[in-house]
Design a protein around this motif. Sequence first.
Motif, mmCIF file in Angstrom:
data_model
loop_
_atom_site.group_PDB
_atom_site.id
_atom_site.type_symbol
_atom_site.label_atom_id
_atom_site.label_comp_id
_atom_site.label_asym_id
_atom_site.label_seq_id
_atom_site.Cartn_x
_atom_site.Cartn_y
_atom_site.Cartn_z
ATOM 1 N N VAL A 31 119.585 75.099 40.001
ATOM 2 C CA VAL A 31 119.660 75.374 41.330
ATOM 3 C C VAL A 31 120.249 74.127 42.372
ATOM 4 C CG1 VAL A 31 118.335 75.786 43.428
ATOM 5 C CG2 VAL A 31 117.775 76.921 41.338
ATOM 6 N N VAL A 32 120.134 72.941 41.980
ATOM 7 C CA VAL A 32 120.458 71.780 42.740
ATOM 8 C C VAL A 32 121.914 71.834 42.407
ATOM 9 C CG1 VAL A 32 120.751 69.357 42.668
ATOM 10 C CG2 VAL A 32 118.415 70.614 42.538
ATOM 11 N N VAL A 33 122.406 71.970 41.100
ATOM 12 C CA VAL A 33 123.657 71.913 40.611
ATOM 13 C C VAL A 33 124.554 73.037 41.549
ATOM 14 C CG1 VAL A 33 125.455 72.332 38.843
ATOM 15 C CG2 VAL A 33 123.389 70.782 38.492
ATOM 16 N N LEU A 34 124.145 74.265 41.514
ATOM 17 C CA LEU A 34 124.476 75.408 42.303
ATOM 18 C C LEU A 34 124.882 75.284 43.601
ATOM 19 C CD1 LEU A 34 123.152 78.345 40.313
ATOM 20 C CD2 LEU A 34 125.440 77.562 40.104
ATOM 21 N N VAL A 35 123.764 74.712 44.240
ATOM 22 C CA VAL A 35 123.947 74.119 45.600
ATOM 23 C C VAL A 35 124.974 73.182 46.107
ATOM 24 C CG1 VAL A 35 122.707 73.217 47.503
ATOM 25 C CG2 VAL A 35 121.605 74.870 46.227
ATOM 26 N N ALA A 36 125.001 72.354 45.150
ATOM 27 C CA ALA A 36 125.996 71.159 45.350
ATOM 28 C C ALA A 36 127.421 71.698 45.272
ATOM 29 C CB ALA A 36 125.719 70.073 44.309
ATOM 30 N N LEU A 37 127.581 72.657 44.146
ATOM 31 C CA LEU A 37 129.062 73.249 43.846
ATOM 32 C C LEU A 37 129.428 74.062 45.269
ATOM 33 C CD1 LEU A 37 128.877 74.173 40.246
ATOM 34 C CD2 LEU A 37 130.264 72.380 41.372
ATOM 35 N N ALA A 38 128.197 74.790 45.736
ATOM 36 C CA ALA A 38 128.688 75.723 46.875
ATOM 37 C C ALA A 38 129.063 74.588 48.041
ATOM 38 C CB ALA A 38 127.320 76.494 47.162
ATOM 39 N N ALA A 39 128.227 73.598 48.290
ATOM 40 C CA ALA A 39 128.581 72.782 49.490
ATOM 41 C C ALA A 39 130.049 72.042 49.209
ATOM 42 C CB ALA A 39 127.715 71.676 49.427
#
Length: 213
Positions: free
Chosen positions: A71-79
């Motif tokens: 989830v952290v990786v996906l949020v970072a990629l989205a940002a």
Amino acid sequence: MTLAAAALLLAGPDAGREEARREAARELLKPVYQHESVLDRMWRTFTQFLGDLLDAGGGTAGGVLSLVLIVVVLVALAALLLWALRRMSRDRGAGAGGVFERGELTAAEHRAAAGRLAAEGDWSSAIRERLRAVARDLEERAIVTPLPGRTAMELADVAGRALPAHAADLRAAARVFDDVTYGEVPGTREAYETMAGLDERLRAARVSLDAGT
């Protein structure tokens, strides 16, 4: 299926992790991977990373930790994607944005709006309105020909040829306008006062008889 999972299947049910990694390395040597695009390689690496995280979370606690990391990786990629899209949009605006963004106002009306905004401490908006006053005044005096969509730097180039003594100041003013409008640079009292001073000098300026068309 990730490369790690595929390697485990190729190596058999009793294969260890080291054997699986060797199988994965041999898989990557195949020609199909040597000619893949950069985007395909990045996507394969990302999915392999997620697969490895899931494989590492064998127990309940490990599974929860792996899920949190994903989830952290996906949020970072989205940002990161959102930042890149905003940057691209801002860059396009800086290259194509015109000086005027609304209906016809006179130079006096733009000056009045700039004065009100400056009194409120909204220096960025005041700077924009003051440059619009400059542009409209030059059009009203027939020093430059009105042109929809003209950018601040284009205005500076055209007006600078007609008023060569002010060419450098016009280009500096255009850069300030672009900075506060598209570059997210905050406006300041000093920048506004410089713009207002240029406006007053230009109002008293006379066109050079040697200027080109």
